[in-house]
Design an enzyme around this catalytic site. Structure first.
Site, PDB file in Angstrom:
ATOM      1  N   LYS A  53       2.696  -1.847  15.467  1.00 26.51           N
ATOM      2  CA  LYS A  53       3.741  -0.825  15.357  1.00 26.51           C
ATOM      3  C   LYS A  53       4.480  -0.918  14.028  1.00 26.51           C
ATOM      4  CE  LYS A  53       4.876  -0.783  20.323  1.00 26.51           C
ATOM      5  NZ  LYS A  53       4.511   0.579  20.751  1.00 26.51           N
TER       6      LYS A  53
ATOM      7  N   ARG B  10       3.570  16.373  31.739  1.00 22.06           N
ATOM      8  CA  ARG B  10       3.637  17.691  32.388  1.00 22.06           C
ATOM      9  C   ARG B  10       4.126  18.757  31.418  1.00 22.06           C
ATOM     10  NH1 ARG B  10       2.741  18.615  37.638  1.00 22.06           N
ATOM     11  NH2 ARG B  10       2.766  16.872  39.115  1.00 22.06           N
TER      12      ARG B  10
END
Lengths: 325, 229
Positions: A112, A196
């Site tokens: 990262k 979603r």
């Protein structure tokens, strides 16, 4: 100057090379090749699909992850739950520690960097890391700009909460997208929300006419040409993983059934009661995500899950998903 | 079988981990006289339906472990002995006889193709590349095929014994692309695509291109002859 819009091209379209990824041609004896094309960057993400990428903090954990079937590991100094608990500025890990992990395993190693910290990215590229996560889990270094990822040979994965954010990251050169579920909480609710959101926005744009796409692109602050390509493909133009809060095999299978291509697991493995067992169960869950009978078998007797946190205004360490612009 | 009947073939794609959906899309674009049914293989029951199998790219250690945990290792070894298989990248590693740069403690292989292979032969991801390839036997074979090499393995040596089917090399990279860190003596390290008996092996990823000539080749040269014989 070409006015043609930049669309990320899959492998095999190097001639178009429209994303401006760096290439190097070798012409000695007539053999030529292109390094670091967008095709090989997004291609590695395609090879990781159906797999689990696990956070590890040392070579021993990396070996446990590899033996448990991880398709890649993410090297970092502290898992997100500890970053959350301990506070302070979270930075890129010590390159020495990352190199030890690279030595210990044969699977791809990721690491990262802070949002916008392109020098941390230059350092990781120079030590031969396989993928960089420009991550909201670390403390941002720039509150306006993300890294210009086109100018690197090493590929990048970035987090996104919705379609607009995903396409902004891809336009900056990200070859791989993940959700920004709240890292270190063991609570999958935010990853579900993001997956979603992206899926439902893609369903909506897939039936839009071009005039509507222009208006919608402006609305979600996404580049028009990438939105148009997404509408045509009916999916993101790059691989899309779930990340943040995945703690059980059932969580992993849930994200797969919601349309993720694979799963990152951070604190969920090495802060659980039996990391090796849980890691292996989550790997199997991602393969057999549509088979409840197998999911039931692999969920049995895998020890205690990590402690979960509820995501509210008082969440210790704050809401990391809000980092990124 | 009647002369003009359409041949039906079932081609499985090992769908434990990796780029199996890409192979499926490519196979569905292959047009020929054959009717191709594509099956994603995750269990021994799925495998039993298949006339031929593709093992996709992915992580060979992950695929091997998932095969073991899914009860597929022995059925796959049996499949290798009797039916047609194409391995790409990780799939090529799994079909090889022996592997170097294996994970600590070694890793499980299926075998079936008489080659020795090195994982990640070109190095880490920053060494991944695309290169135009000449491939023998493809449709329009004068048009180069784009080879996509992602943390690709390198074939170290071909070692078919006289009692085994001969190995037929169908593509090599130019000698100057063979990684310096690997070069042993001998010309085999430039081989990136080959056939042995029923099997096809590529160290690169035809499924990541828009060019379905390799999938067409597999169906025409490997799959169809095996089911009509």
């Amino acid at each position: 100057m070409s006015a043609s819009p930049q669309i990320p091209q899959g492998a095999g379209s190097a001639l178009g090379s429209s994303v401006g990824a760096p290439t190097r041609s070798q012409t000695k004896d007539g053999g030529s090749s292109n390094l670091g094309t967008f095709g090989v960057k997004s291609g590695l993400a395609q090879m990781l699909k159906g797999g689990v990428i696990m956070d590890v903090i040392n070579a021993d954990q990396a070996r446990i992850a590899e033996e448990a079937g991880a398709c890649a590991v993410m090297a970092l100094e502290r898992v997100p739950a500890d970053i959350r608990a301990q506070g302070g500025v979270a930075r890129m890990s010590d390159p020495h520690m990352i190199k030890e992990i690279v030595e210990a395993v044969t699977i791809p190693v990721m690491a990262k960097v802070r949002i916008g910290h392109f020098v941390e990215a230059q350092i990781l590229q120079s030590i031969g890391i396989d993928y960089i996560d420009e991550s909201e889990v670390l403390t941002p270094a720039d509150e306006e700009h993300h890294i210009n990822k086109h100018s690197f040979k090493v590929p990048f994965v970035c987090g996104a909460r919705n379609l607009g954010e995903a396409l902004r990251r891809i336009s900056e050169g990200a070859a791989f997208i993940r959700t920004k579920g709240e890292a270190g909480t063991g609570n999958v609710v935010e990853a579900v929300r993001h997956q979603r959101a992206v899926s439902s926005e893609i369903r909506r744009v897939s039936v839009m006419g071009e005039d509507e796409l222009y208006a919608y692109a402006k609305d979600i602050q996404a580049p028009f040409h990438l939105l148009k390509e997404t509408a045509r493909l009916k999916r993101l133009p790059v691989v899309n993983f779930a990340a943040g809060g995945v703690a059980t095999p059932a969580d992993a299978a849930l994200m797969m059934q919601l349309g993720s291509d694979g799963v990152f697991v951070g604190s969920g493995i090495f802060l659980s009661g039996d990391p090796a067992k849980r890691a292996r169960a989550i790997v199997q869950a991602v393969t057999h995500y549509n088979n409840p009978k197998i999911l039931a078998e692999i969920s049995e007797n895998i020890g205690a899950a990590m402690v979960g946190l509820s995501i509210d205004a008082d969440l210790k360490g704050g809401h990391m998903a809000d980092r990124g612009w | 079988m009647q002369d003009r009947a359409v041949t039906r073939v079932v081609i499985g794609i090992l769908a434990l981990q990796g780029a199996f959906a890409e192979h499926q899309d490519m196979l569905q674009k292959v047009s020929g006289r054959e009717k191709i049914d594509v099956v994603q293989v995750r269990t021994p029951e799925d495998l039993a339906r298949c006339d031929a199998l593709i093992i996709p790219g992915g992580e060979s250690t992950t695929i091997a472990l998932l095969a073991r945990l899914s009860g597929l290792t022995e059925p796959l070894k049996e499949f290798v002995r009797t039916k047609v298989i194409w391995g790409t990248c990780a799939g090529a590693i799994l079909l090889s006889q022996s592997v170097t740069n294996a994970k600590k403690g070694g890793q499980e292989l299926l075998g079936g193709v008489s080659v020795r292979i090195a994982r990640n032969g070109w190095g880490s991801q920053v060494e991944s590349f695309e290169a135009p390839l000449q491939v023998h036997g493809l449709r329009d074979s004068n048009v180069p095929f784009t080879g996509v090499f992602i943390r690709a393995p390198v074939i170290l040596s071909l070692q078919a014994t006289p009692s085994e089917p001969a190995i037929q090399v169908i593509s090599r990279v130019p000698a100057n692309l063979v990684p310096q860190c690997i070069v042993e003596d001998g010309p085999d390290q430039a081989v990136v695509a080959l056939r042995q008996g029923r099997h096809l092996l590529t160290t690169f990823h035809p499924e990541l291109t828009d060019d379905n000539r390799f999938h067409e080749y597999f169906v025409r040269e490997c799959v169809v002859p095996s089911i009509s014989s």
